[in-house]
Write a protein that holds these residues in place. Structure first.
Motif, PDB file in Angstrom:
ATOM      1  N   UNK A 150     -83.268  40.207   6.331  1.00  0.00           N
ATOM      2  CA  UNK A 150     -82.373  41.129   5.630  1.00  0.00           C
ATOM      3  C   UNK A 150     -80.982  40.520   5.529  1.00  0.00           C
ATOM      4  N   UNK A 151     -80.153  41.095   4.671  1.00  0.00           N
ATOM      5  CA  UNK A 151     -78.784  40.604   4.493  1.00  0.00           C
ATOM      6  C   UNK A 151     -77.783  41.633   5.000  1.00  0.00           C
ATOM      7  N   UNK A 152     -78.151  42.321   6.060  1.00  0.00           N
ATOM      8  CA  UNK A 152     -77.327  43.411   6.576  1.00  0.00           C
ATOM      9  C   UNK A 152     -76.221  42.959   7.512  1.00  0.00           C
ATOM     10  N   UNK A 153     -75.889  43.831   8.460  1.00  0.00           N
ATOM     11  CA  UNK A 153     -74.713  43.633   9.304  1.00  0.00           C
ATOM     12  C   UNK A 153     -74.936  42.630  10.426  1.00  0.00           C
ATOM     13  N   UNK A 154     -76.177  42.221  10.665  1.00  0.00           N
ATOM     14  CA  UNK A 154     -76.429  41.210  11.680  1.00  0.00           C
ATOM     15  C   UNK A 154     -76.790  41.782  13.026  1.00  0.00           C
ATOM     16  N   UNK A 155     -76.810  40.893  14.017  1.00  0.00           N
ATOM     17  CA  UNK A 155     -77.292  41.261  15.345  1.00  0.00           C
ATOM     18  C   UNK A 155     -76.281  42.048  16.155  1.00  0.00           C
ATOM     19  N   UNK A 156     -75.004  41.794  15.966  1.00  0.00           N
ATOM     20  CA  UNK A 156     -73.999  42.493  16.771  1.00  0.00           C
ATOM     21  C   UNK A 156     -74.172  42.179  18.238  1.00  0.00           C
ATOM     22  N   UNK A 157     -74.172  43.229  19.059  1.00  0.00           N
ATOM     23  CA  UNK A 157     -74.294  43.039  20.501  1.00  0.00           C
ATOM     24  C   UNK A 157     -75.656  42.505  20.899  1.00  0.00           C
ATOM     25  N   UNK A 217     -80.195  35.362  13.929  1.00  0.00           N
ATOM     26  CA  UNK A 217     -79.275  35.563  12.818  1.00  0.00           C
ATOM     27  C   UNK A 217     -79.811  34.880  11.568  1.00  0.00           C
ATOM     28  N   UNK A 218     -79.534  35.490  10.412  1.00  0.00           N
ATOM     29  CA  UNK A 218     -80.010  34.975   9.130  1.00  0.00           C
ATOM     30  C   UNK A 218     -78.869  34.244   8.427  1.00  0.00           C
ATOM     31  N   UNK A 219     -78.617  33.006   8.880  1.00  0.00           N
ATOM     32  CA  UNK A 219     -77.563  32.183   8.267  1.00  0.00           C
ATOM     33  C   UNK A 219     -76.219  32.909   8.216  1.00  0.00           C
ATOM     34  N   UNK A 220     -75.868  33.556   9.309  1.00  0.00           N
ATOM     35  CA  UNK A 220     -74.561  34.206   9.404  1.00  0.00           C
ATOM     36  C   UNK A 220     -74.512  35.616   8.879  1.00  0.00           C
ATOM     37  N   UNK A 221     -75.555  36.054   8.178  1.00  0.00           N
ATOM     38  CA  UNK A 221     -75.560  37.424   7.678  1.00  0.00           C
ATOM     39  C   UNK A 221     -76.965  37.982   7.745  1.00  0.00           C
ATOM     40  N   UNK A 222     -77.091  39.129   8.391  1.00  0.00           N
ATOM     41  CA  UNK A 222     -78.414  39.727   8.498  1.00  0.00           C
ATOM     42  C   UNK A 222     -79.213  39.178   9.660  1.00  0.00           C
ATOM     43  N   UNK A 223     -80.478  39.537   9.684  1.00  0.00           N
ATOM     44  CA  UNK A 223     -81.355  39.234  10.809  1.00  0.00           C
ATOM     45  C   UNK A 223     -82.688  38.728  10.276  1.00  0.00           C
ATOM     46  N   UNK A 224     -83.303  37.846  11.059  1.00  0.00           N
ATOM     47  CA  UNK A 224     -84.667  37.401  10.783  1.00  0.00           C
ATOM     48  C   UNK A 224     -85.550  37.807  11.956  1.00  0.00           C
ATOM     49  N   UNK A 225     -86.511  38.656  11.678  1.00  0.00           N
ATOM     50  CA  UNK A 225     -87.538  38.989  12.661  1.00  0.00           C
ATOM     51  C   UNK A 225     -88.755  38.126  12.337  1.00  0.00           C
ATOM     52  N   UNK A 226     -89.203  37.334  13.291  1.00  0.00           N
ATOM     53  CA  UNK A 226     -90.325  36.427  13.058  1.00  0.00           C
ATOM     54  C   UNK A 226     -91.393  36.634  14.120  1.00  0.00           C
ATOM     55  N   UNK A 227     -92.628  36.752  13.670  1.00  0.00           N
ATOM     56  CA  UNK A 227     -93.780  36.851  14.565  1.00  0.00           C
ATOM     57  C   UNK A 227     -94.702  35.690  14.260  1.00  0.00           C
TER      58      UNK A 227
END
Length: 230
Positions: free
Chosen positions: A170-177, A211-221
């Motif tokens: 996704x291109x959302x707010x990222x992982x944060x804490x 992190x998805x290249x600085x923006x968003x998150x990557x969930x990988x299984x």
């Protein structure tokens, strides 16, 4: 008893519990389809027959129309509950169809760009692998809807020679804490992801959240394919 033995036994117990839950959900969904669904269909037919025999009085016809609308709403709710309990498309039409429809529906409901990249052929993996991959996609999309504030998502499946990988980007707010937990040791408050990670590890694979290249998150299984019998 060594700690690693305790962990292995707990992981095996958790896998057994998850499989039981899956079987119960599947059985309940099938019961709702076979029993409740057929009864609602019969009621629709009976209502249509009765409506055709009613005197052409506006009050009666209006009441019949209200009943038809209510019955239609119940039928759609029943179908949605069946699908939420267990996605039969996974078994009858395969992982590609189940994921494709899941992503398309998610994009329409959340009003964002939802893309799905799938292998041309149905991945050759056991039923348990397909269930975990679909659950991972569902959990990933659920987290995007709840937390990410994203404008687009990508669900990608790579069918490799010795493993199969599913990613939700996704291109959302990222992982944060949660960034400190991206390696997968602990994810406080993310019980759904932790459960998925244990299921993946039990099958010999793993789950990561990065992190998805600085923006968003990557969930990988990633799940290994069982060896092909000689």
């Amino acid at each position: 008893m060594p700690a690693n033995t305790d962990a292995a036994e707990l992981r095996e117990l958790l896998a057994y519990v998850n499989n039981c839950w899956d079987d119960e959900r599947r059985a309940l969904s099938r019961q709702m389809h076979d029993s409740l669904g057929s009864s609602l269909t019969a009621l629709t037919m009976h209502l249509g027959l009765l409506t055709s025999k009613l005197p052409q009085e506006p009050a009666l016809l209006d009441r019949a129309a209200q009943m038809k609308h209510l019955l239609h709403t119940i039928i759609e709710t029943n179908r949605a509950m069946q699908h939420k309990l267990w996605n039969d498309k996974l078994e009858f039409l395969g992982l590609r169809v189940a994921l494709g429809e899941l992503v398309a529906q998610f994009g329409a409901e959340q009003h964002l760009s939802a893309r799905c990249s799938l292998p041309e052929d149905e991945p050759a993996c056991p039923r348990g692998h397909r269930v975990v991959l679909l659950r991972a996609a569902e959990e990933g999309l659920r987290n995007v809807a709840l937390h990410a504030r994203a404008s687009s998502i990508d669900v990608i499946v790579d069918d490799l020679e010795d493993s199969i990988v599913l990613m939700v980007k996704d291109d959302g707010v990222g992982l944060g804490d949660a960034g400190a937990h991206a390696a997968g040791a602990d994810w406080p408050g993310r019980h759904g992801l932790r459960m998925l990670r244990e299921r993946a590890v039990f099958l010999g694979g793993g789950l990561s959240l990065t992190a998805n290249n600085g923006r968003g998150v990557v969930l990988a299984v990633t799940l290994p394919k069982p060896p092909v019998p000689a």
